[in-house]
Every structure is written in structure tokens, then in C-alpha cells.
Scaffold this active site. Sequence first.
Site, PDB file in Angstrom:
ATOM      1  N   ASP A   1      -7.921  -5.437   0.451  1.00 52.42           N
ATOM      2  CA  ASP A   1      -8.522  -6.341  -0.518  1.00 52.42           C
ATOM      3  C   ASP A   1      -7.980  -7.763  -0.487  1.00 52.42           C
ATOM      4  O   ASP A   1      -8.419  -8.595  -1.265  1.00 52.42           O
ATOM      5  CB  ASP A   1      -8.383  -5.752  -1.927  1.00 52.42           C
ATOM      6  CG  ASP A   1      -9.438  -4.684  -2.122  1.00 52.42           C
ATOM      7  OD1 ASP A   1     -10.532  -4.853  -1.555  1.00 52.42           O
ATOM      8  OD2 ASP A   1      -9.163  -3.683  -2.785  1.00 52.42           O
TER       9      ASP A   1
ATOM     10  N   HIS B   1       0.853  -1.186   0.000  1.00 47.71           N
ATOM     11  CA  HIS B   1       0.000   0.000   0.000  1.00 47.71           C
ATOM     12  C   HIS B   1       0.890   1.237   0.000  1.00 47.71           C
ATOM     13  O   HIS B   1       1.932   1.242   0.642  1.00 47.71           O
ATOM     14  CB  HIS B   1      -0.901   0.002   1.248  1.00 47.71           C
ATOM     15  CG  HIS B   1      -2.042   0.949   1.128  1.00 47.71           C
ATOM     16  ND1 HIS B   1      -1.926   2.290   1.428  1.00 47.71           N
ATOM     17  CD2 HIS B   1      -3.315   0.765   0.694  1.00 47.71           C
ATOM     18  CE1 HIS B   1      -3.080   2.870   1.194  1.00 47.71           C
ATOM     19  NE2 HIS B   1      -3.934   1.978   0.745  1.00 47.71           N
TER      20      HIS B   1
HETATM   21  N1  ACO Z   1       4.088  -7.659  -4.816  1.00 47.28           N
HETATM   22  C1  ACO Z   1       5.416  -7.637  -5.028  1.00 47.28           C
HETATM   23  N2  ACO Z   1       6.187  -6.543  -4.906  1.00 47.28           N
HETATM   24  C2  ACO Z   1       5.568  -5.409  -4.567  1.00 47.28           C
HETATM   25  C3  ACO Z   1       4.182  -5.336  -4.332  1.00 47.28           C
HETATM   26  C4  ACO Z   1       3.443  -6.529  -4.470  1.00 47.28           C
HETATM   27  N3  ACO Z   1       2.117  -6.539  -4.269  1.00 47.28           N
HETATM   28  N4  ACO Z   1       3.846  -4.088  -4.027  1.00 47.28           N
HETATM   29  C5  ACO Z   1       4.968  -3.368  -4.055  1.00 47.28           C
HETATM   30  N5  ACO Z   1       6.028  -4.175  -4.374  1.00 47.28           N
HETATM   31  C6  ACO Z   1       7.442  -3.787  -4.450  1.00 47.28           C
HETATM   32  C7  ACO Z   1       7.722  -3.006  -5.729  1.00 47.28           C
HETATM   33  O1  ACO Z   1       8.089  -3.849  -6.774  1.00 47.28           O
HETATM   34  C8  ACO Z   1       8.820  -2.091  -5.289  1.00 47.28           C
HETATM   35  O2  ACO Z   1      10.010  -2.838  -5.199  1.00 47.28           O
HETATM   36  P1  ACO Z   1      11.426  -2.160  -5.613  1.00 47.28           P
HETATM   37  O3  ACO Z   1      11.635  -1.068  -4.605  1.00 47.28           O
HETATM   38  O4  ACO Z   1      12.408  -3.270  -5.559  1.00 47.28           O
HETATM   39  O5  ACO Z   1      11.234  -1.620  -7.008  1.00 47.28           O
HETATM   40  C9  ACO Z   1       8.449  -1.739  -3.846  1.00 47.28           C
HETATM   41  O6  ACO Z   1       7.677  -2.860  -3.380  1.00 47.28           O
HETATM   42  C10 ACO Z   1       7.615  -0.476  -3.725  1.00 47.28           C
HETATM   43  O7  ACO Z   1       6.522  -0.572  -4.618  1.00 47.28           O
HETATM   44  P2  ACO Z   1       5.855   0.632  -5.380  1.00 47.28           P
HETATM   45  O8  ACO Z   1       5.180   0.124  -6.596  1.00 47.28           O
HETATM   46  O9  ACO Z   1       6.849   1.741  -5.529  1.00 47.28           O
HETATM   47  O10 ACO Z   1       4.772   1.098  -4.296  1.00 47.28           O
HETATM   48  P3  ACO Z   1       3.565   2.044  -4.570  1.00 47.28           P
HETATM   49  O11 ACO Z   1       3.307   2.742  -3.294  1.00 47.28           O
HETATM   50  O12 ACO Z   1       3.791   2.883  -5.768  1.00 47.28           O
HETATM   51  O13 ACO Z   1       2.380   1.031  -4.925  1.00 47.28           O
HETATM   52  C11 ACO Z   1       0.585  -0.479  -4.697  1.00 47.28           C
HETATM   53  C12 ACO Z   1       1.407   0.620  -4.030  1.00 47.28           C
HETATM   54  C13 ACO Z   1       0.080   0.003  -6.058  1.00 47.28           C
HETATM   55  C14 ACO Z   1      -0.616  -0.794  -3.816  1.00 47.28           C
HETATM   56  C15 ACO Z   1       1.471  -1.754  -4.864  1.00 47.28           C
HETATM   57  O14 ACO Z   1       1.879  -2.201  -3.599  1.00 47.28           O
HETATM   58  C16 ACO Z   1       0.755  -2.854  -5.634  1.00 47.28           C
HETATM   59  O15 ACO Z   1       0.794  -2.868  -6.864  1.00 47.28           O
HETATM   60  N6  ACO Z   1       0.109  -3.820  -4.917  1.00 47.28           N
HETATM   61  C17 ACO Z   1      -0.656  -4.858  -5.568  1.00 47.28           C
HETATM   62  C18 ACO Z   1      -2.006  -4.325  -6.015  1.00 47.28           C
HETATM   63  C19 ACO Z   1      -2.924  -4.076  -4.865  1.00 47.28           C
HETATM   64  O16 ACO Z   1      -3.114  -4.877  -3.976  1.00 47.28           O
HETATM   65  N7  ACO Z   1      -3.583  -2.894  -4.910  1.00 47.28           N
HETATM   66  C20 ACO Z   1      -4.590  -2.492  -3.918  1.00 47.28           C
HETATM   67  C21 ACO Z   1      -4.104  -1.343  -3.123  1.00 47.28           C
HETATM   68  S1  ACO Z   1      -5.179  -0.929  -1.838  1.00 47.28           S
HETATM   69  C22 ACO Z   1      -6.462  -0.248  -2.632  1.00 47.28           C
HETATM   70  O17 ACO Z   1      -6.370   0.522  -3.554  1.00 47.28           O
HETATM   71  C23 ACO Z   1      -7.715  -0.609  -2.161  1.00 47.28           C
END
Ligand code: ACO
Length: 429
Positions: A365, A308
Site C-alpha cells: 500500500d 509487514h
Molecule cells: N513504522 C514504524 N515502526 C514500525 C512500523 C512502521 N510502519 N511497523 C513496525 N514497526 C516497528 C514496531 O514499532 C516494532 O518495533 P519494536 O520492536 O521496537 O517494538 C517492530 O517494528 C515490529 O512491529 P510489530 O508491530 O510487532 O509488527 P507486526 O508484524 O505486528 O505489524 C504491521 C505489522 C501491522 C503491518 C506494522 O508494520 C504496521 O503497523 N505498519 C503500518 C501500517 C501498514 O502499512 N499496514 C499495511 C500492512 S499490509 C496490508 O495489510 C495490506
Amino acid sequence: MADRKLILTDPETNKQLDLSVVAGSEGDPTLDIAGLYPKLGYFTFDPGYGSTASCKSDITFIDGGAGILRYRGYPIEQLAEQSSFLECAYLLLYGELPTQEEFTDFDHDITYHTMVHEKINSFMQGFHYDAHPMAILAGVVGSMAAFYHDKLDVNDPDQRDLAAKRLIAKMPTIAAAAYRHSQGWPSAYPKNSLGYSERFLNMMFSVPAEPYEINPVAAKALDLLFILHADHEQNASTSTVRLVGSTGANPYACVAAGISALWGPAHGGANEAVLKMLNEIGTVKRVPEFIQRAKDRDDPFRLMGFGHRVYKNHDPRATIIRKACHEVLEDLGQADELLDLAMELERIALEDEFFIERKLYPNVDFYSGIIYKALNIPTSMFTAMFAIGRTVGWVSQWLEQSATPTRIGRPRQIYTGATEREYVAIEQR
Ligand code: ACO
């Protein structure tokens, strides 16, 4: 704190700018950079808005480090335990918990507006049977402006309030109709003798051929999920609603834009994606393989329902839903292998250095889909369920914004394209 300033000096020109530190009632201090461009000629660059506060708001507070979420100051845990979705809606919209009399009036107003214009039902018939409910929701909600065009004056507080109530009241009716359309079932009109969540279940599942009995466990679980999804400060869909709202667009256009933003798998679309992912993993034995894929930088796969932008600790909503999952399955006398699978996935991920380092925890979720599934809600409807709850947040934030003088939202860019060049006629290229 009120007089705290940071002084920024441009080493090239030696010009200085005092940046005021703006403090809210709680939360991180924020630098007011509005004078930066006019005074020093610089924009700021913050793709994804990780360091940007876009507005002031009294509605929802999140402390992502501590895993805290409050609506109007009330901890989400207390609201989940003791309140109802409609009471939370009143709280988010108007800032205070209602008295009994205020609640009775509000409940009456919402109930009164649950029906949609019959032409909306015919409009719905134009969609192909396999249209995604979110596509239908975005289209139909956008079209509502065409049905209520005499009450679209965004400068009139009474018309704003009416639009807010219409959206909250009609969203479940439209969402259920989208599902019935995919099934080829006849329309089900809202039964106003029922409560908000019961009414939705009745519109989803009742058929003319036989009586439908509403399971109180299902209605209670649904109400809880709506409470937990009701608002979450300036998330992507709410920011979309506010951005569209900043142009003076009507509330139905704003909320239709919010629905579209919610649909993405990085946002509300994650609940649908989680269930698909759990089904794909299939067995606890395959969990390590998928964890490995999530860690592989060359694989686009992410653990859906994990991570998140704001929570760098447990998402308090996920903690509540995980507990509710066990209770609902037990009360309904169901077992679900997917719950065991999800718990194993969470356990392994939370022990893994990759997830620990990046502070990735299950979000709202990760477990919600298991409850929806237990209530027989099809996977394709999961994000529409999220939209029903979040409508309250969208309209609360839109009402707050509309009552405050607001400039149009208009970010800038760092231009990286070609510099000026001469046009060349097509025959000479
Ligand atoms: N699985 C694997 N790796 C992940 C995940 C994940 N679910 N989420 C983040 N990471 C990793 C990224 O690859 C990144 O790694 P790095 O630093 O080596 O490049 C690091 O964690 C940070 O991730 P970002 O994408 O920069 O984080 P951001 O804050 O931009 O994204 C998000 C947040 C979109 C929720 C992301 O965690 C994600 O895509 N999660 C999966 C989708 C999801 O569950 N979305 C629902 C969010 S809650 C909602 O809207 C209700």
C-alpha cells in the site's frame, strides 16, 4: 519429513507427547499441537498468531524472508505482467488457469451478475452523504443475504459457487455506488459490454450529462492493482472470513466481516492512511522529522505503508507497484510530487538502522494510493478498491474451507481476571 516428530516432556509430570511435524508442499515446517491440551493439559499462547498456522490451504504461497508471492504456484510477477484480474480470479477460485472456453464462460457468469437488486440501490440511499465507503460496503454486502436467502445453503457446492460469483461481480457495482452516493450522482448501471476494470471506471465516473471515455491506461493500471490485491493467504481479513465461515454463516456475512477487518489502518486502511501521511509530510524537507517520529517509542505515529507481518524483505507487490507508478504517471502525462516524496521517504527509511534492524520495507500500500490518485479515485475510496480485489481471495478461501470438513474456530485465553468472589448487594457496596 512425513515422520518427523518433536518430543515434548512435561518436567512436572514426566508425561510425553509426540508432536508431528506437518510439512506443506513448500514453506516452513509446522508442529501439529492439536493433542497438546487433551494429552498434557496445556494451551499455547500466541497473541497476534505470529507462530500459528490456522489452516491448510492450496491457494497462495508466501515466503516472507525471500519476498516471494505465488497464486496457485504462479509467481505474482508473471501474473502481473501477463494475466488479467479476471483470469487470476478464476485461477484463485478453481486452482488452474482457464482454457479459452472456461474463461469465456467465467467472464460471462461474472458479467451476468454485475447488477444489484434495485432495492439495494434504495437501501444505499439511507446512508448519510458523507458515510465512509467502507461502512457502506460492509453494510450493503451483509444485506445481500437478505436478497439471496433462497441460495444460502453453504453445503451445496453450486450455491456456494453462485454466491462466490455474485460477490466478485457485484462488489465493484456496490463500491462505485457508494462513491456516487457521496457525490449525489444518480446510479450508474454496469455496462456489460465492458471488461471488469473498464466497467468499474465507467460506473465510478460516467454521468448522464456527457459521454465518458475510458482511458485504457487507467483500466490497465486498475486491473494490475486488483491482481496484486487479490489474495494474500491468511491475512487479518481473510482469517476473519474463515473464522466467521467456520460457524456455517452465509458467505455475505463472512465477506462483510472481512470488509470490516480490512478497514483497519494496520491492514487495508493503510492505503488511505499513506496518502494522508504523504500530504501531511508535504515536502521532502520534512521527511527526516517524520522518520524521527516513527522511531520515537513514545509517539504512536508509524510510517504507514511500511512493515509487514510476513515480509521481512521487499514486498514483491510493492516492487511491481513502484514501477507501475512511474509508468502510469508517464502514460497519463502527470507528474506527482507525492511520488518523489514517497521515494525519498523510502530511501531514507531503508538507510536507517531502526528500519534495517526491524526489516521494515514498503508494503503493497505504500505506492498504490499514488496510482489511485492519478486515476482520480478519491482517498476515501482507496480501501474499497482494495476490497474489490481482495473479494476474490476471500471467496476463494471461503470456498476452499467450505469444501473441507471444518471445526468451528474457537481460540482459548489466559484468564487474568479476579478469582471467585462473593456477590455483594448494591446497598452494601
Ligand atoms: N513504522 C514504524 N515502526 C514500525 C512500523 C512502521 N510502519 N511497523 C513496525 N514497526 C516497528 C514496531 O514499532 C516494532 O518495533 P519494536 O520492536 O521496537 O517494538 C517492530 O517494528 C515490529 O512491529 P510489530 O508491530 O510487532 O509488527 P507486526 O508484524 O505486528 O505489524 C504491521 C505489522 C501491522 C503491518 C506494522 O508494520 C504496521 O503497523 N505498519 C503500518 C501500517 C501498514 O502499512 N499496514 C499495511 C500492512 S499490509 C496490508 O495489510 C495490506
